[in-house]
Design a protein around this motif. Sequence first.
Motif, PDB file in Angstrom:
ATOM      1  N   PHE A  45      -3.501  -5.416   2.802  1.00 14.26           N
ATOM      2  CA  PHE A  45      -3.792  -6.806   3.142  1.00 14.26           C
ATOM      3  C   PHE A  45      -5.286  -7.076   3.017  1.00 14.26           C
ATOM      4  CE2 PHE A  45       0.395  -7.384   5.277  1.00 14.26           C
ATOM      5  CZ  PHE A  45       0.697  -8.602   4.707  1.00 14.26           C
ATOM      6  N   GLY A  46      -6.097  -6.088   3.383  1.00 12.35           N
ATOM      7  CA  GLY A  46      -7.553  -6.254   3.287  1.00 12.35           C
ATOM      8  C   GLY A  46      -7.987  -6.515   1.853  1.00 12.35           C
ATOM      9  N   ILE A  47      -7.469  -5.693   0.934  1.00  9.85           N
ATOM     10  CA  ILE A  47      -7.842  -5.844  -0.473  1.00  9.85           C
ATOM     11  C   ILE A  47      -7.299  -7.166  -1.017  1.00  9.85           C
ATOM     12  CG2 ILE A  47      -7.511  -4.884  -2.777  1.00  9.85           C
ATOM     13  CD1 ILE A  47      -7.623  -2.104  -1.483  1.00  9.85           C
ATOM     14  N   ALA A  48      -6.047  -7.475  -0.633  1.00  8.95           N
ATOM     15  CA  ALA A  48      -5.439  -8.711  -1.129  1.00  8.95           C
ATOM     16  C   ALA A  48      -6.206  -9.938  -0.634  1.00  8.95           C
ATOM     17  CB  ALA A  48      -3.981  -8.785  -0.696  1.00  8.95           C
ATOM     18  N   THR A  49      -6.632  -9.898   0.634  1.00 10.40           N
ATOM     19  CA  THR A  49      -7.390 -11.029   1.179  1.00 10.40           C
ATOM     20  C   THR A  49      -8.696 -11.221   0.416  1.00 10.40           C
ATOM     21  OG1 THR A  49      -6.489 -10.525   3.347  1.00 10.40           O
ATOM     22  CG2 THR A  49      -8.383 -11.991   3.295  1.00 10.40           C
ATOM     23  N   ALA A  50      -9.384 -10.097   0.180  1.00  9.24           N
ATOM     24  CA  ALA A  50     -10.658 -10.173  -0.538  1.00  9.24           C
ATOM     25  C   ALA A  50     -10.436 -10.742  -1.939  1.00  9.24           C
ATOM     26  CB  ALA A  50     -11.297  -8.794  -0.612  1.00  9.24           C
ATOM     27  N   LEU A  51      -9.389 -10.262  -2.587  1.00  9.57           N
ATOM     28  CA  LEU A  51      -9.093 -10.712  -3.948  1.00  9.57           C
ATOM     29  C   LEU A  51      -8.809 -12.211  -3.960  1.00  9.57           C
ATOM     30  CD1 LEU A  51      -8.610  -9.858  -6.856  1.00  9.57           C
ATOM     31  CD2 LEU A  51      -6.227  -9.466  -6.302  1.00  9.57           C
TER      32      LEU A  51
END
Lengths: 388, 238
Positions: free
Chosen positions: A360-366
């Motif tokens: 979720f962290g990576i997806a949010t940043a993306l």
Amino acid sequence: MSRTFFEFARRNLQRNLFRSLLAVVGIVIGVLAISSMGILGNSLTLSVTEELSTVGDSLSVIPHSGQGSQFGAGLVQDRISERQVQDLRRIAGSNPVIPFYSTADRIQVGTKSGVVSIYAMDTDDIPKLVEVDRGILIRGNSGVLAGPRVVSQFDLKVGSQIRFENGDTQRVVGILKERGLGFDIQPDYALIVPSRWYEDRNDEKGYDQVIIKVRNLDDVDVLEKAIDNRFNRREDVLDTFSSKEILSSIQQVFGQISTFTTAIGGISLIVAGISILNVMMMSVTERTKEIGILRSIGTLRSEIRQMFIYEALMLGAIGSVLGGLLSFGGGYLISLLMLQTTKYLFHPSSLSSIALGMGFGIATALLSGLYPAWKASNLSPIEALRYE
Amino acid sequence: METVKAAGEDDPVLIRFDEVSKVYSLPAGDVVALDRISLTVERGEFIAIMGPSGSGKTTLLNLIGCLDVPTSGRLVINGHDVADLSDDDLTYLRRDTIGFIFQHFNLIPLLSVLENVEYPLILKCRDRNACGMKPYEVLRAAGLDDERLYTHKPTELSGGQQQRVAIARAIVNDPSLLLCDEPTGNLDQKTGGAIMDLLAEMNRMGKTIIMVTHDTGVAAFAHRQVRIVDGRIMEDTG
């Protein structure tokens, strides 16, 4: 090629190190919150499941206590007859069928007296349901097994004498191993007596409950359906409920609690996403001129987009990895505080909630990087070049 | 179109403006920046475009540089009608056919001197190793012999050195055309003179050069002067 744009992204983050760090911290907190909440919810589910699953895979059959018995009309029986037990045995096949009486009585032990639950069952069936911690199982027609809670209530020992309401006495031959909360019977809080002894003293016309121990979990549904077909064609005579159903509904509730707490963690990730969006928009504005130069000397729109998305991904990846590592600490603390145990921390499903948090962290940043990247790539090169 | 093939490499005409107009729509009304301009640039020419502020010379430069497209009329660059090209195609044309030299050098601050020069080459050949020693060659050709400078960031260099790096960057993909916007505008007289000598040298080696300038001394290096006033060509010594 993409290494060049990767390098651009890296250097730009380094150029604004403090700002990048703040964005990373946001993601770290978000991932930490989601993962720790996930671990907590998961540990909660696991600990409850463990507590309950000692019941194993048993199917309880009880008389349908509908309106009939309520009005005392006797239209619907509230006992299970010997014939019905025979039918149940046929349906259950090789799975053990354990009929028993369930009652309560006032007992006296030395000077103490009180009411306890009593299960009366065939002595051969006793080891199928409970384990003895101290002492021995009941042999023959006498002796009582005492649940650990009863033991502590009445200060019982192996050999203690129990006097029942009607004056009969029995000796405690064994003390049961603590089993925890169950759905079929609660032996921790009860005495177990031999059924023949019980029948001699009571004029009962049927059992209160039948437990079928099901060896293969998949058979539970089949058995339930077969029992329903055999007994409840015209009217409901017997009710069945399986520990599997209850367990799964409890797990569902805890799963929902876990989802809810994780969603609360998710809010902090949204905040982190907004902070990345903000940082990236600032970066796009500050680098307008640079983008104009890059475009004028032959950089494609898609390459500019790539550059900014790498930036967002880097913030997300660094934040997520740090957050994931810290989640072990966060999960440890929160489980210790809330559950007083940390034994579920390295359980695969706890680890998967860390992976989920990181994802979720990576997806949010993306996601937060998409709009700035789109905006940067769509700048007019002329206006961008003119920008000071 | 991955690389813009020089459709008319043998055609002596590099750029052809045919009744080209550029109109900007502003809230206060349309502004005509270029008014039906016709102009032909042949390969190997060295042209100075002059004119007062707001005359439309920057718009003309943007059109030649494929940063903008005409509102009407036909503009052909190196055999391509720019009206037929997508944004990506225009980008490829800029990358492969045109070298930009700006007044403010416009080097990329995140990259070292060498990386700045390598950058267009990497965009084109997609593989750093396939680029070979070209960046060193063009840096030397631009008059930067001191290899210790190559690892420095552009801001650590003097203005003249920065413009030399910019010229090296502009020629690294071997473009047909060098487009210069006030190339000496930010340099002192002596340094500016040296840069003009370098551009004249590039022109002798076959590069077509189009240069916008205010400075008549600088314009004198060119072989042809085009004067623009109010979006029209008032004087063309060619």
